[in-house]
Design a protein around this motif. Sequence first.
Motif, PDB file in Angstrom:
ATOM      1  N   PHE A 122       0.833  -1.206   0.000  1.00 53.89           N
ATOM      2  CA  PHE A 122       0.000   0.000   0.000  1.00 53.89           C
ATOM      3  C   PHE A 122       0.867   1.255   0.000  1.00 53.89           C
ATOM      4  N   ALA A 123       1.933   1.259   0.782  1.00 50.30           N
ATOM      5  CA  ALA A 123       2.829   2.418   0.825  1.00 50.30           C
ATOM      6  C   ALA A 123       3.412   2.682  -0.560  1.00 50.30           C
ATOM      7  N   GLN A 124       3.850   1.636  -1.244  1.00 49.37           N
ATOM      8  CA  GLN A 124       4.446   1.815  -2.560  1.00 49.37           C
ATOM      9  C   GLN A 124       3.398   2.196  -3.604  1.00 49.37           C
ATOM     10  N   TYR A 125       2.214   1.638  -3.503  1.00 56.07           N
ATOM     11  CA  TYR A 125       1.136   2.035  -4.412  1.00 56.07           C
ATOM     12  C   TYR A 125       0.842   3.524  -4.281  1.00 56.07           C
ATOM     13  N   GLY A 333     -13.930  -4.625  -1.064  1.00 61.64           N
ATOM     14  CA  GLY A 333     -14.586  -5.251  -2.204  1.00 61.64           C
ATOM     15  C   GLY A 333     -13.719  -6.182  -3.026  1.00 61.64           C
ATOM     16  N   ARG A 334     -12.413  -6.094  -2.863  1.00 67.11           N
ATOM     17  CA  ARG A 334     -11.509  -6.986  -3.594  1.00 67.11           C
ATOM     18  C   ARG A 334     -10.600  -7.704  -2.604  1.00 67.11           C
ATOM     19  N   ALA A 367      -1.613 -11.077 -10.309  1.00 68.31           N
ATOM     20  CA  ALA A 367      -1.275 -10.664  -8.948  1.00 68.31           C
ATOM     21  C   ALA A 367      -1.200  -9.146  -8.845  1.00 68.31           C
ATOM     22  N   LEU A 368      -0.595  -8.508  -9.850  1.00 62.55           N
ATOM     23  CA  LEU A 368      -0.476  -7.050  -9.834  1.00 62.55           C
ATOM     24  C   LEU A 368      -1.837  -6.381  -9.922  1.00 62.55           C
ATOM     25  N   ALA A 369      -2.713  -6.899 -10.781  1.00 62.73           N
ATOM     26  CA  ALA A 369      -4.051  -6.325 -10.914  1.00 62.73           C
ATOM     27  C   ALA A 369      -4.822  -6.432  -9.600  1.00 62.73           C
ATOM     28  N   SER A 370      -4.673  -7.574  -8.923  1.00 59.52           N
ATOM     29  CA  SER A 370      -5.337  -7.756  -7.631  1.00 59.52           C
ATOM     30  C   SER A 370      -4.814  -6.767  -6.603  1.00 59.52           C
ATOM     31  N   THR A 371      -3.488  -6.611  -6.554  1.00 57.53           N
ATOM     32  CA  THR A 371      -2.873  -5.692  -5.589  1.00 57.53           C
ATOM     33  C   THR A 371      -3.309  -4.260  -5.849  1.00 57.53           C
ATOM     34  N   ASN A 372      -3.313  -3.856  -7.120  1.00 55.86           N
ATOM     35  CA  ASN A 372      -3.753  -2.503  -7.462  1.00 55.86           C
ATOM     36  C   ASN A 372      -5.201  -2.271  -7.069  1.00 55.86           C
ATOM     37  N   ALA A 373      -6.052  -3.264  -7.307  1.00 56.80           N
ATOM     38  CA  ALA A 373      -7.476  -3.110  -6.998  1.00 56.80           C
ATOM     39  C   ALA A 373      -7.696  -2.939  -5.490  1.00 56.80           C
ATOM     40  N   VAL A 374      -6.988  -3.737  -4.695  1.00 60.40           N
ATOM     41  CA  VAL A 374      -7.089  -3.612  -3.235  1.00 60.40           C
ATOM     42  C   VAL A 374      -6.616  -2.242  -2.775  1.00 60.40           C
ATOM     43  N   ASN A 375      -5.453  -1.834  -3.242  1.00 59.81           N
ATOM     44  CA  ASN A 375      -4.880  -0.569  -2.793  1.00 59.81           C
ATOM     45  C   ASN A 375      -5.688   0.634  -3.255  1.00 59.81           C
ATOM     46  N   ARG A 376      -6.304   0.508  -4.429  1.00 64.62           N
ATOM     47  CA  ARG A 376      -7.148   1.606  -4.902  1.00 64.62           C
ATOM     48  C   ARG A 376      -8.346   1.810  -3.959  1.00 64.62           C
TER      49      ARG A 376
END
Length: 402
Positions: A122-125, A333-334, A367-376
Amino acid sequence: MDQVAAFRNVAEVLRAAQQVAIEVENAPELRKTLRGFTPAECALLLGLTLPELKARAAQRLAEAPAGPRGRFSFAQLERLRSRTLPSADMPLRRKPGREALATVVFTNFKGGSAKTTSSVHFAQYMALAGYRVLLVDLDSQGSATAQFGFDPSREAGPDACFAAWTTARDEGRSATFDAAVLCRRTYWPTIDIVPAGAALAAAEESLTRRATAGQAEEPLYFEEFSAFLRQVPDRYDVVVVDTRPDVNMLMTAALHAASGIVVPTRASMTDLASTGEYFAHLAGYAAEFAQAFGTPLPLAFARILITAFDPTDRSQEALLALARERFGDMVLGRPFLHSRIIGTAGLGKETLYEYEPSSDRAAFQRALASTNAVNRLIEREVLRFWGRRLPAAEPRAKDTAR
C-alpha cells in the motif's frame, strides 16, 4: 557450548546472513535501488493508455530521455505526471492546515495474515500514485524495515526507531526532540521510513509503565504516537503503520492516531476466528475508552482485507461470501489474491511493484491487478477521509498493461 553462547551464535550467524543478503542482492551499491519503469507502466500509473501517453508526451519524452533499456526513473515518472496530465487529473496532495495527515494502520492479532506485505504494497502504491508517504514500522521483528533494505539489528537501534521518541518523553526532552531524524530516506524518492528492530521493546516498556501508573501521569500513554506524528515534518500526505500481531501498547497507541485501520486476514476458519477475537478486543477497548474519556476512537474507517485468496478454493469462496453477507462494506470489495509470484519476488526482498518477471507474466499480471485493486479501494478511504471527490472505482487504463 552453553545455552547463552548457543543463542548468541544463532543470532550472530543469522544477522550476518541478512546483512550479506542485503549487500549481495543490491550489489554494487550495497543498498536497494528502485528499478526503472517502461512507457507502458508509466501509462498505467498515470491512468492513460500507451497511445494516449505517447500522444500527450511525445515532445516531453524527447526532452527527458529514458534511461537504460528505455526505462524511466521515478523522478522522470513524476515529471511526466506533472507535464502530461490535466490539473483536474493530478493527485491532490494533502493541504497542510486544512486536511489532516491520513494515518492508515495495518493491524491484527494473527501472524501470517500478510499484514506487512499489505502495508508495504500500500505504501508503494500510494507513492506511485503521487502521494508522499511515511512508513512507520512498529513491529520489533522489523520485516517492513528489512523489505526496504535496512538491517533491523544494525540500523534500528535505540536512537533510530520509535523508542528514541518515548525515551525522550520519559526524560523530558520531547520539546527539543527532532522527530525528522527518525524519518529515514529510502530508495523510493517519496517514501521515508521509521525503522524498527529489537530496540523497539524499550518503547513498549515505556508505554506499559505509564499505563500501569494511571491517568495522573502525563503524557498519557495512548497519546504517544499521535504526539510523535505531530512532530514529524509536514511533508507527508499519508502515514502507513505496520504493527506487531498481538495485543500490545504500541498497537494501542497507533489506534489512537489512526484515520483508519485495515485488518488483513486469510479466508480460513482459524484466521477468521482470530480476527473475530481482535474485533472483540477492539470493541471492549473502545467501549472502556469512551466511558472513561467521553469520546470514541478517532477512526474514520475500519476495513477487513481478505489476503492470500484462492478463488478456486470452494471453502475460501464460501467464507468470503459469508463475511460480505455479515459485515457488508466493512469487507474490502476486492481480496488480495494468492500468488506464488509474491513468494518469488520476496526471495529478493522485492514487492510486486519492484519485481520484473522473467517468465509466467500472466500470473504476475493477475497478482499485480489484484494488488492494485485492493490498494485503490484503500486509497478511496483516504480520499473520503479528506472529504475529496472520489475517483472512478476502476482506472481508465487496464491494470495488466505492461
